[in-house]
Write a protein that holds these residues in place. Structure first.
Motif, PDB file in Angstrom:
ATOM      1  N   ALA A  17       7.505   4.410  -0.392  1.00  0.00           N
ATOM      2  CA  ALA A  17       7.569   5.362  -1.495  1.00  0.00           C
ATOM      3  C   ALA A  17       7.993   4.670  -2.783  1.00  0.00           C
ATOM      4  CB  ALA A  17       8.530   6.495  -1.150  1.00  0.00           C
ATOM      5  N   THR A  18       8.946   3.753  -2.684  1.00  0.00           N
ATOM      6  CA  THR A  18       9.360   2.991  -3.869  1.00  0.00           C
ATOM      7  C   THR A  18       8.201   2.164  -4.415  1.00  0.00           C
ATOM      8  OG1 THR A  18      11.628   2.871  -3.035  1.00  0.00           O
ATOM      9  CG2 THR A  18      10.991   1.275  -4.729  1.00  0.00           C
ATOM     10  N   ALA A  19       7.439   1.565  -3.513  1.00  0.00           N
ATOM     11  CA  ALA A  19       6.275   0.782  -3.954  1.00  0.00           C
ATOM     12  C   ALA A  19       5.231   1.675  -4.606  1.00  0.00           C
ATOM     13  CB  ALA A  19       5.677   0.033  -2.757  1.00  0.00           C
ATOM     14  N   MET A  20       5.041   2.892  -4.104  1.00  0.00           N
ATOM     15  CA  MET A  20       4.086   3.820  -4.719  1.00  0.00           C
ATOM     16  C   MET A  20       4.504   4.178  -6.136  1.00  0.00           C
ATOM     17  SD  MET A  20       2.672   6.611  -1.984  1.00  0.00           S
ATOM     18  CE  MET A  20       1.231   6.221  -0.983  1.00  0.00           C
ATOM     19  N   ASN A  21       5.771   4.486  -6.320  1.00  0.00           N
ATOM     20  CA  ASN A  21       6.251   4.791  -7.669  1.00  0.00           C
ATOM     21  C   ASN A  21       6.105   3.595  -8.599  1.00  0.00           C
ATOM     22  OD1 ASN A  21       7.117   7.540  -7.452  1.00  0.00           O
ATOM     23  ND2 ASN A  21       8.836   6.849  -6.204  1.00  0.00           N
ATOM     24  N   GLY A  22       6.324   2.394  -8.057  1.00  0.00           N
ATOM     25  CA  GLY A  22       6.134   1.207  -8.877  1.00  0.00           C
ATOM     26  C   GLY A  22       4.677   0.962  -9.204  1.00  0.00           C
ATOM     27  N   ALA A  23       3.784   1.206  -8.239  1.00  0.00           N
ATOM     28  CA  ALA A  23       2.357   1.009  -8.487  1.00  0.00           C
ATOM     29  C   ALA A  23       1.831   1.995  -9.522  1.00  0.00           C
ATOM     30  CB  ALA A  23       1.571   1.155  -7.187  1.00  0.00           C
ATOM     31  N   ALA A  24       2.458   3.173  -9.650  1.00  0.00           N
ATOM     32  CA  ALA A  24       2.014   4.166 -10.624  1.00  0.00           C
ATOM     33  C   ALA A  24       2.198   3.688 -12.059  1.00  0.00           C
ATOM     34  CB  ALA A  24       2.771   5.480 -10.418  1.00  0.00           C
ATOM     35  N   ASP A  25       3.036   2.683 -12.275  1.00  0.00           N
ATOM     36  CA  ASP A  25       3.206   2.109 -13.615  1.00  0.00           C
ATOM     37  C   ASP A  25       2.199   1.003 -13.898  1.00  0.00           C
ATOM     38  OD1 ASP A  25       5.382   3.774 -14.131  1.00  0.00           O
ATOM     39  OD2 ASP A  25       6.783   2.387 -13.166  1.00  0.00           O
ATOM     40  N   PHE A  26       1.421   0.609 -12.889  1.00  0.00           N
ATOM     41  CA  PHE A  26       0.380  -0.413 -13.015  1.00  0.00           C
ATOM     42  C   PHE A  26       0.901  -1.680 -13.691  1.00  0.00           C
ATOM     43  CE2 PHE A  26      -1.695   3.776 -13.342  1.00  0.00           C
ATOM     44  CZ  PHE A  26      -2.345   3.765 -12.122  1.00  0.00           C
ATOM     45  N   PRO A  27       1.917  -2.304 -13.096  1.00  0.00           N
ATOM     46  CA  PRO A  27       2.425  -3.552 -13.693  1.00  0.00           C
ATOM     47  C   PRO A  27       1.391  -4.663 -13.584  1.00  0.00           C
ATOM     48  CG  PRO A  27       3.376  -3.226 -11.513  1.00  0.00           C
ATOM     49  CD  PRO A  27       2.582  -1.978 -11.831  1.00  0.00           C
ATOM     50  N   PRO A  28       1.432  -5.625 -14.488  1.00  0.00           N
ATOM     51  CA  PRO A  28       0.490  -6.757 -14.396  1.00  0.00           C
ATOM     52  C   PRO A  28       0.616  -7.453 -13.036  1.00  0.00           C
ATOM     53  CG  PRO A  28       1.636  -6.765 -16.502  1.00  0.00           C
ATOM     54  CD  PRO A  28       2.313  -5.720 -15.662  1.00  0.00           C
ATOM     55  N   GLY A  29      -0.497  -7.664 -12.398  1.00  0.00           N
ATOM     56  CA  GLY A  29      -0.479  -8.304 -11.092  1.00  0.00           C
ATOM     57  C   GLY A  29      -0.252  -7.356  -9.943  1.00  0.00           C
ATOM     58  N   GLY A  30       0.030  -6.086 -10.241  1.00  0.00           N
ATOM     59  CA  GLY A  30       0.214  -5.102  -9.187  1.00  0.00           C
ATOM     60  C   GLY A  30       1.569  -5.204  -8.520  1.00  0.00           C
ATOM     61  N   VAL A  31       1.708  -4.576  -7.368  1.00  0.00           N
ATOM     62  CA  VAL A  31       2.955  -4.579  -6.606  1.00  0.00           C
ATOM     63  C   VAL A  31       2.688  -5.200  -5.239  1.00  0.00           C
ATOM     64  CG1 VAL A  31       3.839  -2.534  -7.781  1.00  0.00           C
ATOM     65  CG2 VAL A  31       2.541  -2.265  -5.670  1.00  0.00           C
ATOM     66  N   ARG A  32       3.754  -5.668  -4.631  1.00  0.00           N
ATOM     67  CA  ARG A  32       3.675  -6.186  -3.266  1.00  0.00           C
ATOM     68  C   ARG A  32       4.408  -5.222  -2.358  1.00  0.00           C
ATOM     69  NH1 ARG A  32      -0.218  -9.610  -2.539  1.00  0.00           N
ATOM     70  NH2 ARG A  32       0.826 -10.150  -0.583  1.00  0.00           N
ATOM     71  N   ALA A  33       3.670  -4.316  -1.752  1.00  0.00           N
ATOM     72  CA  ALA A  33       4.269  -3.315  -0.884  1.00  0.00           C
ATOM     73  C   ALA A  33       4.456  -3.904   0.505  1.00  0.00           C
ATOM     74  CB  ALA A  33       3.379  -2.073  -0.819  1.00  0.00           C
ATOM     75  N   ALA A  34       5.660  -3.740   1.052  1.00  0.00           N
ATOM     76  CA  ALA A  34       5.961  -4.311   2.364  1.00  0.00           C
ATOM     77  C   ALA A  34       6.896  -3.381   3.120  1.00  0.00           C
ATOM     78  CB  ALA A  34       6.593  -5.700   2.223  1.00  0.00           C
ATOM     79  N   PRO A  35       6.361  -2.436   3.885  1.00  0.00           N
ATOM     80  CA  PRO A  35       7.231  -1.593   4.704  1.00  0.00           C
ATOM     81  C   PRO A  35       7.860  -2.400   5.829  1.00  0.00           C
ATOM     82  CG  PRO A  35       4.936  -1.182   5.239  1.00  0.00           C
ATOM     83  CD  PRO A  35       4.943  -2.107   4.049  1.00  0.00           C
ATOM     84  N   VAL A  36       8.905  -1.845   6.402  1.00  0.00           N
ATOM     85  CA  VAL A  36       9.593  -2.535   7.492  1.00  0.00           C
ATOM     86  C   VAL A  36       8.732  -2.456   8.752  1.00  0.00           C
ATOM     87  CG1 VAL A  36      11.686  -2.617   8.891  1.00  0.00           C
ATOM     88  CG2 VAL A  36      11.811  -1.907   6.494  1.00  0.00           C
ATOM     89  N   PRO A  37       8.314  -3.590   9.321  1.00  0.00           N
ATOM     90  CA  PRO A  37       7.519  -3.537  10.556  1.00  0.00           C
ATOM     91  C   PRO A  37       8.325  -2.903  11.692  1.00  0.00           C
ATOM     92  CG  PRO A  37       7.459  -5.726   9.559  1.00  0.00           C
ATOM     93  CD  PRO A  37       8.530  -4.965   8.858  1.00  0.00           C
ATOM     94  N   LEU A  38       7.625  -2.309  12.613  1.00  0.00           N
ATOM     95  CA  LEU A  38       8.287  -1.717  13.772  1.00  0.00           C
ATOM     96  C   LEU A  38       8.959  -2.820  14.582  1.00  0.00           C
ATOM     97  CD1 LEU A  38       8.830   0.706  15.623  1.00  0.00           C
ATOM     98  CD2 LEU A  38       6.626   0.269  16.727  1.00  0.00           C
ATOM     99  N   PRO A  39      10.300  -2.825  14.636  1.00  0.00           N
ATOM    100  CA  PRO A  39      10.985  -3.911  15.349  1.00  0.00           C
ATOM    101  C   PRO A  39      10.658  -3.903  16.842  1.00  0.00           C
ATOM    102  CG  PRO A  39      12.496  -2.700  13.909  1.00  0.00           C
ATOM    103  CD  PRO A  39      11.246  -1.888  14.001  1.00  0.00           C
ATOM    104  N   HIS A  40      10.651  -5.083  17.403  1.00  0.00           N
ATOM    105  CA  HIS A  40      10.334  -5.212  18.831  1.00  0.00           C
ATOM    106  C   HIS A  40      11.360  -4.480  19.682  1.00  0.00           C
ATOM    107  CE1 HIS A  40       9.111  -6.965  22.639  1.00  0.00           C
ATOM    108  NE2 HIS A  40      10.355  -7.377  22.822  1.00  0.00           N
ATOM    109  N   GLU A  41      12.653  -4.585  19.301  1.00  0.00           N
ATOM    110  CA  GLU A  41      13.686  -3.947  20.114  1.00  0.00           C
ATOM    111  C   GLU A  41      13.601  -2.421  20.046  1.00  0.00           C
ATOM    112  OE1 GLU A  41      15.336  -5.269  16.123  1.00  0.00           O
ATOM    113  OE2 GLU A  41      14.132  -6.105  17.769  1.00  0.00           O
ATOM    114  N   VAL A  42      13.175  -1.891  18.889  1.00  0.00           N
ATOM    115  CA  VAL A  42      13.019  -0.431  18.777  1.00  0.00           C
ATOM    116  C   VAL A  42      11.863   0.039  19.656  1.00  0.00           C
ATOM    117  CG1 VAL A  42      12.444   1.454  17.202  1.00  0.00           C
ATOM    118  CG2 VAL A  42      14.049  -0.329  16.489  1.00  0.00           C
ATOM    119  N   ALA A  43      10.750  -0.697  19.609  1.00  0.00           N
ATOM    120  CA  ALA A  43       9.612  -0.332  20.442  1.00  0.00           C
ATOM    121  C   ALA A  43       9.947  -0.459  21.919  1.00  0.00           C
ATOM    122  CB  ALA A  43       8.409  -1.210  20.095  1.00  0.00           C
ATOM    123  N   ALA A  44      10.717  -1.494  22.276  1.00  0.00           N
ATOM    124  CA  ALA A  44      11.061  -1.711  23.682  1.00  0.00           C
ATOM    125  C   ALA A  44      11.982  -0.618  24.204  1.00  0.00           C
ATOM    126  CB  ALA A  44      11.708  -3.078  23.855  1.00  0.00           C
TER     127      ALA A  44
END
Length: 742
Positions: free
Chosen positions: A657-684
């Motif tokens: 959501a933070t990345a979406m709000n940042g992308a709405a400002d269209f900064p030069p070069g765009g944004v690098r959105a990186a959600p937290v991957p599903l951790p292995h221990e959580v999936a296990a």
């Protein structure tokens, strides 16, 4: 050296010029020289020009002839109204404002309606000028009828345009390829990169921009809406099958449940393609729904292939999730086709919100299309206001100043106005230059002819053919210059003329250019560029909270109280449900506005995504994918979610959501959105029934992140999945199973 063959656009323009010239010349010469009716001759001359040249009516000869006949009553009514309101300047200007706005705004109904608007406006413009002669109305209507009848005749008989391939045929061909690919995958031939290329190419061919205007399903009625949704869903099927074909062989293990569902998808695609071609009845999606429900029932069970190896289980779940996306898209194709051409007024087991257009009547759907664009943010509304103001101002100037042939002032405004100030300036500059040269040529013609009518009669036909064939291809300078020669040759036969006729033509066109330029500067001068930027920013900001509330709803809908044991859980659930509905409503509304602005932007020659600017199309895809996931993910309960999974979903969604709000400002070069991957221990640690839900959320957030990153032009090499249809999430298949009692 071999000669280059003529371009298709030039050939089409030449054929259309021949048809319009034949119709206009036949009506004009017959009325003037055989019947001695100058008023009839004028309308017989301009009726084919209005509906055959000024109005870019799409389709083959039969399609154009049918459209011309359909708009004939409106053309006659506008002619009568213009004749009555020409009594004085004030009612003529008022009528121009109302008619200009109403007709221009009617283009919201689709390309067929929009194509006839310029010609219909011309009929009112031609009739509302002095002198006020209501007694000539019968002659005017006779000339109009004669011109339209001749145009229809020549559309059918003289070099008729070939029929346009219907959009449903494109969908049918794509479904045939999808069926063959799904069947090949079911037989074990999964890794096929060459097939992936063909699938993606077939998917791109379904884009509306790749289809002729006459076949684009962009109307407001149920058939067009259903075919548009079927095309989008078919492209989703092709894209997902292409991803399967590109998957490495090490990940393509045998999976009997998946192979059975692939055969079901192939059968559904084949049956739907046959229905689109009219060789069989339209099938419903019920048979495929049952197969999907059976597949869903075993997807998360250990007996369905999951074991203690969590990594292997996650890979298998991801493959099955991809297959569910494909099956859900195939379900949507079948349901959409059943609504579009099968007459069904429901969506079978699929949620009715996805096919909201199935039940309302056609008049209500048309009213919804218009009401949705009654806002200052709609570019259709802006264009209608700009056109009405320009035509009203031109009529006022022509009436107050008593300009001779003031009709030409409005014709210049009508034909030269553009949706941006820059484009208008470029057009009027070229048009003024062309008109000047054309006026000099017309003056020389009149001077040399010395009032010899036979000379003008001999010049008119070749002048019309050259003007109508070269003008649409060569640009406004050639179009205005050659048309100046045409009107000089025509009006010199109606009354004695001097070289001052060319001067009048030049002054009137310059007046129209000036008015059009002023309107372009004052009324939304940036056109759709500013609106598409604002619209995309708004929809991204609206989608940001929708991502968060969706992720929270999914993990809490599975019995969070069993883990937290906190009081007030039901109140929190109702609060989340209300927040999700409001966020969904706002995002959908802003998405419609942004899509309209983007459609207008593309007609203005906007930059392609490969340029340095933002990729607007990908931004709209991201917003649409957000709506899609938020619709499907909460639809099914998965079982209790542990606190660790809840915390991960909240954190990952908040990042996105933070990345979406940042992308709405269209900064030069765009944004690098990186959600937290599903951790292995959580999936296990997650119970087996919950694991599919966590994998679905993780896939959804990662796909949105890839799309956000690509908006600024720095996205991954492989494009993210297209998710413009309303079914592209595995949970769609779960919902189908739930609704059929599985």
């Amino acid at each position: 050296m071999r000669k280059r063959p003529p371009s298709p656009g030039r050939a089409r323009a030449t054929r259309q010029a021949a048809r319009v010239t034949a119709a206009s010349a036949t009506g004009f010469y017959t009325a003037l020289y055989v019947l001695d009716q100058p008023v009839v001759a004028v309308y017989a001359l301009f009726a084919p020009i209005a509906l055959g040249l000024l109005s870019p009516i799409p389709g083959g000869g039969r399609d154009r002839a049918r459209t011309v006949l359909c708009v004939l009553p409106a053309a006659m009514a506008l002619t009568a109204l213009g004749t009555a309101l020409a009594v004085s300047t004030a009612p003529a200007v008022a009528g121009m404002l109302v008619i200009g706005f109403a007709l221009s705004f009617a283009s919201a109904y689709g390309p067929a309606a929009a194509s006839a608007v310029p010609g219909l406006l011309l009929f009112y413009v031609l009739a509302c000028f002095p002198p006020y002669e209501p007694d000539t109305l019968p002659q005017r209507l006779c000339g109009l009828l004669a011109g339209v009848a001749l145009l229809v005749l020549f559309e059918l008989l003289l070099l008729p345009a070939p029929p346009v391939q219907p959009y449903r045929a494109r969908i049918a061909a794509a479904l045939d390829l999808a069926a063959a690919s799904a069947l090949a995958f079911a037989q074990g031939h999964r890794h096929a990169p060459e097939r992936a290329g063909r699938l993606r190419e077939a998917g791109r061919a379904l884009r509306l921009s790749q289809a002729p205007p006459a076949s684009r399903p962009t109307g407001a009625g149920r058939t067009d809406r259903g075919l548009a949704q079927a095309g989008a869903a078919t492209r989703r099927v092709l894209d997902q099958l292409a991803r399967m074909a590109e998957r490495p062989e090490s990940e393509t293990t045998a999976d009997p449940p998946s192979e059975e569902l692939l055969r079901g998808v192939a059968a559904a695609c084949t049956a739907t393609a046959a229905a689109l071609r009219g060789t069989r009845a339209v099938p419903g999606p019920e048979a495929l729904e049952e197969m999907v429900a059976g597949f869903v029932a075993v997807r998360g069970r250990p007996s369905g292939g999951l074991d203690a190896d969590t990594k292997a289980s996650r890979r298998l779940l991801e493959c099955r999730s991809d297959l569910l996306v494909t099956a859900a898209s195939a379900l949507t194709v079948q349901a959409a086709v059943a609504v579009a051409i099968g007459g069904r007024r429901d969506a079978a087991g699929l949620p009715p919100e996805q096919f909201w257009y199935a039940r309302p009547s056609t008049p209500k759907l048309l009213a919804l299309r218009l009401s949705g664009n009654l806002t200052l943010r709609s570019v259709l509304f802006q264009n209608a206001v700009r056109t009405a103001l320009g035509l009203g101002a031109a009529r006022l100037v022509a009436g107050v100043l008593g300009l001779e042939h003031g009709f030409w002032v409005l014709l210049a405004v009508l034909t030269l106005g553009r949706t941006t100030a820059g484009a208008t300036w470029s057009t009027v500059r070229s048009a003024a230059t062309g008109t000047l040269v054309g006026a000099l040529a017309a003056g020389a013609l009149i001077f040399e002819a010395g009032g010899t009518v036979e000379v003008y009669a001999a010049v008119l036909v070749p002048a019309m053919f050259v003007a109508f064939s070269v003008g649409p291809i060569a640009g406004p300078a050639w179009a205005q210059g050659l048309f100046t020669l045409v009107v000089a040759a025509a009006f010199s036969q109606l009354a004695p003329a001097t070289w001052r006729l060319a001067e009048t033509r030049l002054l009137d066109v310059l007046a129209g250019c000036t008015i059009g330029l002023i309107c372009g500067v004052l009324a939304w001068p940036a056109g759709a560029h500013a609106e598409v930027r604002r619209g995309v920013a708004d929809v991204l900001r609206a989608a940001a909270p929708l991502v968060q509330v969706t992720a929270s709803t999914v993990v809490h809908a599975s019995g969070q109280s069993e883990w937290a044991g906190a009081p007030g859980t039901s109140e929190n659930s109702r609060s989340r449900h209300g927040a999700a509905e409001e966020a969904m409503r706002l995002t959908r509304h802003r998405l419609r506005i942004a899509e309209g602005a983007y459609a207008q932007y593309r007609t203005e020659g906007g930059r392609d995504p490969v340029d340095s600017g933002p990729d607007w199309h990908l931004a709209l895809n991201c917003a649409s994918h957000t709506v899609t996931g938020s619709h499907w993910l909460p639809r099914q309960a998965y079982g209790p979610a542990p606190p660790e999974a809840v915390a991960w979903a909240r954190e990952s969604a908040a990042r996105l959501a933070t990345a979406m709000n940042g992308a709405a400002d269209f900064p030069p070069g765009g944004v690098r959105a990186a959600p937290v991957p599903l951790p292995h221990e959580v999936a296990a640690a997650a119970p087996v029934p919950v694991l599919p839900a966590l994998v679905d959320i993780d896939t959804w957030l990662r796909t949105l992140a890839a799309e956000l990153t690509g908006i600024g032009g720095s996205g991954p090499d492989e494009p993210s999945p297209q998710a413009r249809d309303d079914e592209s999430h595995p949970s769609a298949a779960r919902e189908a199973g739930a609704r059929t009692g599985r």
